[in-house]
Design an enzyme around this catalytic site. Structure first.
Site, PDB file in Angstrom:
ATOM      1  N   ILE A  75      39.230  36.661  26.776  1.00 19.12           N
ATOM      2  CA  ILE A  75      39.227  38.070  26.379  1.00 19.12           C
ATOM      3  C   ILE A  75      40.001  38.877  27.403  1.00 19.12           C
ATOM      4  O   ILE A  75      39.815  38.711  28.616  1.00 19.12           O
ATOM      5  CB  ILE A  75      37.778  38.591  26.240  1.00 19.12           C
ATOM      6  N   HIS A  77      39.906  41.987  28.909  1.00 16.06           N
ATOM      7  CA  HIS A  77      38.883  43.027  29.014  1.00 16.06           C
ATOM      8  C   HIS A  77      39.503  44.396  29.310  1.00 16.06           C
ATOM      9  O   HIS A  77      40.564  44.480  29.928  1.00 16.06           O
ATOM     10  CB  HIS A  77      37.920  42.703  30.160  1.00 16.06           C
ATOM     11  N   CYS A 427      51.262  17.369  14.546  1.00 13.32           N
ATOM     12  CA  CYS A 427      49.827  17.694  14.471  1.00 13.32           C
ATOM     13  C   CYS A 427      49.632  18.555  13.226  1.00 13.32           C
ATOM     14  O   CYS A 427      50.060  19.722  13.197  1.00 13.32           O
ATOM     15  CB  CYS A 427      49.385  18.435  15.728  1.00 13.32           C
TER      16      CYS A 427
HETATM   17  C1  LIG Z   1      32.929  30.542  30.616  1.00 18.18           C
HETATM   18  C2  LIG Z   1      33.930  31.481  31.203  1.00 18.18           C
HETATM   19  C3  LIG Z   1      34.382  32.566  30.456  1.00 18.18           C
HETATM   20  C4  LIG Z   1      35.310  33.448  30.998  1.00 18.18           C
HETATM   21  N1  LIG Z   1      35.836  34.433  30.209  1.00 18.18           N
HETATM   22  C5  LIG Z   1      36.819  35.230  30.679  1.00 18.18           C
HETATM   23  C6  LIG Z   1      37.412  36.193  29.845  1.00 18.18           C
HETATM   24  O1  LIG Z   1      37.076  36.302  28.664  1.00 18.18           O
HETATM   25  N2  LIG Z   1      38.366  37.009  30.372  1.00 18.18           N
HETATM   26  C7  LIG Z   1      38.755  36.917  31.671  1.00 18.18           C
HETATM   27  O2  LIG Z   1      39.582  37.712  32.096  1.00 18.18           O
HETATM   28  N3  LIG Z   1      38.237  35.957  32.482  1.00 18.18           N
HETATM   29  C8  LIG Z   1      37.286  35.123  32.019  1.00 18.18           C
HETATM   30  N4  LIG Z   1      36.739  34.163  32.813  1.00 18.18           N
HETATM   31  C9  LIG Z   1      37.141  34.095  34.211  1.00 18.18           C
HETATM   32  C10 LIG Z   1      38.465  33.427  34.438  1.00 18.18           C
HETATM   33  O3  LIG Z   1      38.589  32.255  33.673  1.00 18.18           O
HETATM   34  C11 LIG Z   1      38.561  33.131  35.929  1.00 18.18           C
HETATM   35  O4  LIG Z   1      38.298  34.308  36.666  1.00 18.18           O
HETATM   36  C12 LIG Z   1      39.940  32.613  36.305  1.00 18.18           C
HETATM   37  O5  LIG Z   1      40.318  31.527  35.496  1.00 18.18           O
HETATM   38  C13 LIG Z   1      39.945  32.203  37.759  1.00 18.18           C
HETATM   39  O6  LIG Z   1      41.226  31.729  38.055  1.00 18.18           O
HETATM   40  P1  LIG Z   1      41.552  31.111  39.460  1.00 18.18           P
HETATM   41  O7  LIG Z   1      43.009  30.909  39.500  1.00 18.18           O
HETATM   42  O8  LIG Z   1      40.919  31.963  40.524  1.00 18.18           O
HETATM   43  O9  LIG Z   1      40.725  29.753  39.509  1.00 18.18           O
HETATM   44  P2  LIG Z   1      41.082  28.315  38.904  1.00 18.18           P
HETATM   45  O10 LIG Z   1      41.652  28.405  37.555  1.00 18.18           O
HETATM   46  O11 LIG Z   1      39.867  27.477  39.061  1.00 18.18           O
HETATM   47  O12 LIG Z   1      42.234  27.794  39.858  1.00 18.18           O
HETATM   48  C14 LIG Z   1      41.983  27.344  41.156  1.00 18.18           C
HETATM   49  C15 LIG Z   1      42.892  26.168  41.401  1.00 18.18           C
HETATM   50  O13 LIG Z   1      42.788  25.785  42.769  1.00 18.18           O
HETATM   51  C16 LIG Z   1      42.983  24.403  42.834  1.00 18.18           C
HETATM   52  N5  LIG Z   1      42.431  23.932  44.104  1.00 18.18           N
HETATM   53  C17 LIG Z   1      41.135  23.999  44.512  1.00 18.18           C
HETATM   54  N6  LIG Z   1      41.011  23.460  45.743  1.00 18.18           N
HETATM   55  C18 LIG Z   1      42.243  23.058  46.121  1.00 18.18           C
HETATM   56  C19 LIG Z   1      42.762  22.433  47.281  1.00 18.18           C
HETATM   57  N7  LIG Z   1      41.982  22.114  48.326  1.00 18.18           N
HETATM   58  N8  LIG Z   1      44.077  22.132  47.334  1.00 18.18           N
HETATM   59  C20 LIG Z   1      44.901  22.454  46.298  1.00 18.18           C
HETATM   60  N9  LIG Z   1      44.456  23.057  45.169  1.00 18.18           N
HETATM   61  C21 LIG Z   1      43.148  23.355  45.083  1.00 18.18           C
HETATM   62  C22 LIG Z   1      42.243  23.867  41.617  1.00 18.18           C
HETATM   63  O14 LIG Z   1      42.733  22.599  41.236  1.00 18.18           O
HETATM   64  C23 LIG Z   1      42.508  24.939  40.581  1.00 18.18           C
HETATM   65  O15 LIG Z   1      43.558  24.615  39.707  1.00 18.18           O
HETATM   66  C24 LIG Z   1      35.790  33.262  32.317  1.00 18.18           C
HETATM   67  C25 LIG Z   1      35.334  32.163  33.063  1.00 18.18           C
HETATM   68  C26 LIG Z   1      34.440  31.270  32.506  1.00 18.18           C
HETATM   69  C27 LIG Z   1      34.017  30.068  33.294  1.00 18.18           C
END
Ligand SMILES: Cc1cc2nc3c(=O)[nH]c(=O)nc-3n(C[C@H](O)[C@H](O)[C@H](O)COP(=O)(O)OP(=O)(O)OC[C@H]3O[C@@H](n4cnc5c(N)ncnc54)[C@H](O)[C@@H]3O)c2cc1C
Length: 482
Positions: A75, A77, A427
């Protein structure tokens, strides 16, 4: 001791190796390294790509967006219900405007379906005016109260007993997979070095340079951005800090078949409680309907499995919201882990003296806020002594459309006439053509697994979950591997 390096030019002048596509991470001294290529890290790398910097984007996985970013409710937001005055409230508000504009420019599918926050009892109904006032405090002025009659006219399939709603017309659905891919594609085309399968194991921080021991060798960088999602706290501790602890909060979801799509027009939200935002029903840009997520605090950062209990609980809650949904076929179930920290805000902290920024606690709004987080982190880097110089335009990108509401290649006679591969379906459930699969495999950031290919094309994402097309998709994938 490494020389002090502030820009790519200074690096070259110091006689250090250049940035060639074949170089491993060890051949580089970067100006900035972003650890984590989720939607947040990829957005940061893209923002940095505007500047004449030597930037690396690392991920432990074999693909971008393979952590929490691949499994959310997708979503976009408005931030109407954020904690007023928090950093998250500001970055969600700014981020949704930035991402909406970026999506229009690059072809990321977005549908402005609107949300209805539905009151099911008198207590919830009484809570709606305060939520309206909160939306106003969050600078969102388009929300309005609907009575039971207006609500039912909008959503005729709602379960009995809905007393009214708060309408938030700008809440939208977006493609969760194309967004980080667009960021990473643009970043790489602008010169960012993407290193996959590159887990950071250990960090030594010297006076001028951080030395990262990774699964692909040693990497040196002047500035370090920790966007490691669920593992951001561990990386933070590796650098000697103890600012936050990530407790994974699992959200399980059920995906219903496309035949259910006509049952619901809006994102149907519950009235939030102290336990979280609660269970929603929402359409997806792929034409399905989602029911979920749960909110379960766990210890295990890898626990992305689904459980029978949670699915049963979701079905029970869904039956109240949209009873007919429960008669529809289930296409899939999945779960994602939110990087919860026990704090009601993001944990973004710059330590200029260490040339280090932690981007932690990006819990449940990171997709929406990603571009604003990136702009904020870039500003913090500038304040930490990184000479950003003048930004330049990024190379434009056009992403393949995965959205059901917009024309797809199989529907485009002109495109098929010019290239029959777009008329050859591989697909059938999702109507993905051989041409789209070929293009994805030859992309700037190609997939390294059939699952990565699925997130770029939707191949295998439909009703049969790849039962019929799986072998053909894998064959095309294997053929394209070097
Ligand atoms: C159920 C659910 C519903 C959600 N719904 C929404 C929504 O509707 N709208 C919205 O805006 N957000 C939503 N979110 C939140 C959103 O998905 C997250 O805030 C966002 O994906 C976080 O992104 P990120 O890049 O911080 O983390 P991640 O996508 O987890 O990326 C972190 C990356 O770091 C890498 N990493 C970790 N440790 C290391 C290391 N030591 N060395 C190298 N790489 C490493 C991992 O492999 C990973 O790919 C939702 C989350 C969930 C779980």
């Amino acid at each position: 001791m490494h020389p002090t390096i502030t820009t790519a030019d200074a690096l070259t002048a110091a006689g250090l190796p250049g940035t060639r596509p074949g170089d491993g991470p060890g051949a580089q001294v970067y100006d900035v390294t972003v650890v984590g290529a989720g939607v947040v890290g990829a957005a940061i790398a893209r923002e940095l790509a505007r500047y004449r910097l030597r930037t690396a984007l690392l991920d432990a996985c074999d693909d971008i967006g393979n952590g929490t970013s691949k499994a959310n409710t997708a979503i976009l937001h408005t931030g109407f219900d954020a904690v007023p005055g928090s950093l998250e409230a500001r970055l969600v508000r700014e981020g949704q405007h930035r991402l909406r504009a970026y999506a229009a420019e690059t072809g990321i599918p977005v549908e402005r379906v609107g949300a209805l926050l539905v009151a099911w009892d008198e207590e919830q109904l009484a809570a709606l005016p305060a939520l309206l006032a909160k939306a106003e405090r969050n600078e969102y002025h388009a929300a309005r109260l609907l009575d039971a009659g207006e609500l039912r006219a909008r959503e005729p399939h709602l379960g009995p007993g809905a007393l009214g709603a708060l309408e938030i017309p700008d809440e939208s659905i977006i493609c969760p997979w194309t967004t980080p891919l667009a960021y990473a594609t643009q970043a790489v085309r602008a010169g960012v070095q993407l290193h996959l399968n590159c887990r950071v194991r250990h960090i030594d921080s010297g006076d001028d340079v951080h030395t990262l021991a990774t699964t692909r060798g040693t990497l040196h960088t002047r500035h370090l951005v920790n966007a490691a999602g669920l593992y951001a706290d561990e990386l933070d501790r590796e650098l000697g800090h103890d600012d936050f602890t990530v407790t994974p909060r699992r959200g399980q979801l059920i995906v219903f078949d496309k035949l259910a799509r006509d049952l619901v027009g809006h994102i149907l939200l519950p009235v939030p409680t102290a336990a979280g935002k609660g269970v929603l029903v929402a359409p997806t840009v792929f034409g399905n309907v989602l029911l979920g997520p749960t909110a379960e605090d766990l210890d295990d950062k890898t626990a992305t499995g689904s459980t029978a209990d949670a699915i049963a609980l979701l079905r029970e809650k869904g039956r109240r919201i949209l009873p007919e949904l429960l008669d529809e076929e289930v296409t899939a179930v999945y779960a994602g882990l939110r990087a919860a920290t026990g704090q009601e805000d993001y944990r973004i902290r710059s330590r200029p003296e260490r040339r280090y920024i932690a981007v932690g606690g990006i819990r449940s709004t990171g997709l929406t806020a990603s571009m604003a987080i990136a702009a904020h982190v870039t500003e913090l880097l500038g304040d930490s002594g990184l000479d950003l110089g003048t930004p330049s335009e990024l190379p434009p990108v056009t992403m393949p459309n995965l959205g059901e509401a917009f024309p797809r290649p199989y529907q485009d006679a002109g495109r098929i006439a010019a290239d029959p591969a777009y008329g050859t379906l591989v697909c059938h459930c999702e109507r993905v053509s051989a041409g789209e699969i070929r293009d994805a495999l030859a992309g700037t950031v190609p997939p390294h697994s059939p699952d990565g290919l699925r997130r770029r094309t939707r191949a295998g994402n439909g009703r049969c979950q790849g039962f019929y097309c799986g072998a053909a998709v894998r064959a095309l994938f294997e053929e394209a591997r070097p």
